[in-house]
Design an enzyme around this catalytic site. Structure first.
Site, short mmCIF file in Angstrom:
data_model
loop_
_atom_site.label_atom_id
_atom_site.label_comp_id
_atom_site.label_asym_id
_atom_site.label_seq_id
_atom_site.Cartn_x
_atom_site.Cartn_y
_atom_site.Cartn_z
N ASP A 1 11.39 0.24 3.12
CA ASP A 1 11.16 -0.85 2.07
C ASP A 1 12.23 -1.80 2.51
OD1 ASP A 1 10.28 -2.67 0.12
OD2 ASP A 1 9.03 -0.84 -0.47
N ASP B 114 11.98 -3.54 7.64
CA ASP B 114 10.61 -4.64 7.27
C ASP B 114 9.62 -4.60 8.25
OD1 ASP B 114 9.39 -7.12 7.37
OD2 ASP B 114 11.41 -8.46 7.56
N VAL B 115 8.65 -4.27 7.72
CA VAL B 115 7.39 -3.86 8.46
C VAL B 115 7.01 -5.07 9.49
CG1 VAL B 115 6.26 -2.12 7.07
CG2 VAL B 115 5.65 -4.50 6.91
N SER C 272 -7.69 -3.19 1.41
CA SER C 272 -8.25 -3.56 0.26
C SER C 272 -9.58 -3.91 0.14
CB SER C 272 -7.46 -4.76 0.03
OG SER C 272 -7.75 -5.41 -1.28
N TYR D 64 -4.99 -12.98 2.47
CA TYR D 64 -5.11 -11.45 2.34
C TYR D 64 -6.50 -10.88 2.69
CZ TYR D 64 -4.19 -7.22 -0.71
OH TYR D 64 -3.98 -6.19 -1.25
N LYS E 233 -6.66 -7.85 5.48
CA LYS E 233 -7.16 -6.54 5.17
C LYS E 233 -8.37 -6.49 5.84
CE LYS E 233 -4.23 -5.11 2.07
NZ LYS E 233 -3.21 -4.21 2.55
N SER F 82 -0.48 -1.88 -10.73
CA SER F 82 1.16 -1.78 -9.99
C SER F 82 1.75 -3.13 -10.27
CB SER F 82 0.85 -1.54 -8.75
OG SER F 82 0.36 -3.04 -7.77
N1 LIG Z 1 -2.64 -2.62 -6.54
C1 LIG Z 1 -3.62 -2.91 -6.07
O1 LIG Z 1 -4.41 -3.13 -7.04
C2 LIG Z 1 -4.12 -2.89 -4.44
C3 LIG Z 1 -5.43 -3.01 -4.14
C4 LIG Z 1 -5.70 -2.88 -2.87
C5 LIG Z 1 -4.77 -2.75 -2.23
N2 LIG Z 1 -3.34 -2.85 -2.27
C6 LIG Z 1 -2.38 -2.72 -1.51
O2 LIG Z 1 -1.80 -1.56 -1.57
C7 LIG Z 1 -0.44 -1.62 -0.94
C8 LIG Z 1 0.67 -1.45 -2.07
O3 LIG Z 1 0.52 -2.37 -2.90
P1 LIG Z 1 1.46 -2.12 -4.54
O4 LIG Z 1 0.17 -2.61 -5.44
O5 LIG Z 1 1.79 -1.06 -4.55
O6 LIG Z 1 2.15 -3.54 -4.60
P2 LIG Z 1 3.80 -3.45 -4.74
O7 LIG Z 1 4.18 -4.81 -4.79
O8 LIG Z 1 3.95 -2.73 -6.05
O9 LIG Z 1 4.37 -2.39 -3.56
C9 LIG Z 1 4.47 -3.08 -2.41
C10 LIG Z 1 5.73 -2.80 -1.59
O10 LIG Z 1 5.88 -3.25 -0.33
C11 LIG Z 1 7.00 -3.76 -0.08
N3 LIG Z 1 7.27 -4.76 0.98
C12 LIG Z 1 6.62 -6.04 0.97
N4 LIG Z 1 6.90 -6.55 2.11
C13 LIG Z 1 7.46 -5.72 3.06
C14 LIG Z 1 7.92 -5.63 4.25
N5 LIG Z 1 8.10 -6.77 4.78
N6 LIG Z 1 8.58 -4.75 4.62
C15 LIG Z 1 8.57 -3.47 3.95
N7 LIG Z 1 8.11 -3.49 2.93
C16 LIG Z 1 7.66 -4.49 2.11
C17 LIG Z 1 7.60 -4.16 -1.56
O11 LIG Z 1 8.92 -4.42 -1.48
C18 LIG Z 1 7.01 -2.98 -2.33
O12 LIG Z 1 8.07 -2.29 -2.68
C19 LIG Z 1 -0.36 -2.99 -0.32
O13 LIG Z 1 -0.62 -3.16 1.11
C20 LIG Z 1 -1.49 -4.02 -1.12
O14 LIG Z 1 -1.94 -4.78 -0.53
C21 LIG Z 1 -2.99 -2.74 -3.71
#
Ligand SMILES: NC(=O)c1ccc[n+]([C@@H]2O[C@H](COP(=O)([O-])OP(=O)(O)OC[C@H]3O[C@@H](n4cnc5c(N)ncnc54)[C@H](O)[C@@H]3O)[C@@H](O)[C@H]2O)c1
Length: 246
Positions: A37, A62-63, A141, A154, A158, A189
């Site tokens: 992360d 960083d991804v 997503s 987004y 996705k 989240s």
């Molecule tokens: N929460 C939802 O409802 C939901 C729905 C559909 C998809 N998603 C997807 O699930 C995944 C996780 O989301 P979440 O809800 O846990 O969000 P979140 O914001 O709680 O967690 C995302 C994490 O990714 C990290 N991150 C961001 N940019 C980064 C980078 N460049 N390199 C490494 N790490 C990085 C952040 O620091 C964070 O810890 C995401 O891909 C999001 O798009 C979430």
């Protein structure tokens, strides 16, 4: 015997939210995990919560940078062996209508989701093909299926992850590596809690099951795709939405 005994998983964006819930579930099933992360201190705190150095390691990664993701995967190889499982989960949102969205907001979201997932595939696949085993889970997503207002960046990223998943699945199937994707809907989240209340309410009203999902409910499906429970599945996309947008 647990579902992931002796296996190693790498989870990007693993410091919190869905990534951390997935890592927790994997550890509960006997896996060792390497979390990548942006914020090292937060990632280290998450790894500690999972049980410390014997089961969970933290790496600043960083991804959007291939070298970072390669170093993340290499940590798994060096410290735990594997990886057997790669979860490309890191994500951000930069929502705005097309009229207001900047080029930077578009590029940031494409870089983290689309390039980030490709970097994860690129870094993990060579090791998995050498080991003749592996399961990759990509975080799409439901926004990538239906398209959402304010999310041209987004939704595109996705949806792109779905095409990338299917292409990689076809390339890697004969090498013993499976690649699948998940499409969560409204899951509790930090990302969704940042939403204005009226938007949360309008999304919730669309969910036939009448509630938001919990991160653990996404983690269970990630476990299914990461484990032998899904041994004959590759290139698939599983929706975790409580019935929303069927
Ligand atoms: N929460 C939802 O409802 C939901 C729905 C559909 C998809 N998603 C997807 O699930 C995944 C996780 O989301 P979440 O809800 O846990 O969000 P979140 O914001 O709680 O967690 C995302 C994490 O990714 C990290 N991150 C961001 N940019 C980064 C980078 N460049 N390199 C490494 N790490 C990085 C952040 O620091 C964070 O810890 C995401 O891909 C999001 O798009 C979430």
């Amino acid at each position: 015997m647990s579902l992931l005994t002796g296996q190693t998983a790498v989870v990007t964006g693993g410091a919190q939210g869905l990534g951390l819930a997935i890592a927790e579930r994997f550890v509960a099933e006997g896996a060792r995990v390497v979390l990548g992360d942006l914020d090292l201190a937060a990632t280290e705190a998450a790894a500690k919560k999972l049980g410390g150095d014997d089961v969970a390691l933290a790496v600043r990664s960083d991804v959007t940078k291939l070298a970072d993701v390669e170093a993340l995967v290499d940590t798994a190889v060096q410290r735990f062996g594997g990886p057997d499982i790669m979860v490309n989960n890191a994500g951000i949102t930069r929502d705005a209508t097309l009229r207001k969205m900047t080029e930077e907001q578009f590029d940031q979201v494409i870089a983290v989701h689309l390039r980030g997932t490709w970097n994860g595939l690129k870094a993990a696949a060579p090791i998995m093909r050498e080991n003749k085993r592996g399961a990759i889970v990509n975080m799409s997503s439901i926004s990538g299926k239906v398209g959402m207002v304010g999310q041209t960046n987004y939704s595109a990223a996705k949806a792109g992850i779905v095409g990338m998943t299917k292409a990689a699945a076809k390339e890697l199937a004969h090498l013993g590596v499976r690649v699948n994707a998940i499409q969560p809907g409204l899951i509790r989240s930090a990302m969704t809690e940042a939403m204005p209340q009226h938007i949360w309410d309008s999304k919730l009203a669309e969910v036939p099951m009448g509630r938001a999902g919990e991160p653990e409910e996404v983690a269970k499906v990630a476990l299914f795709l990461a484990s032998d429970l899904s041994s004959y599945m590759t290139g698939t996309v599983l929706e975790i939405t409580g019935g929303r947008h069927l």
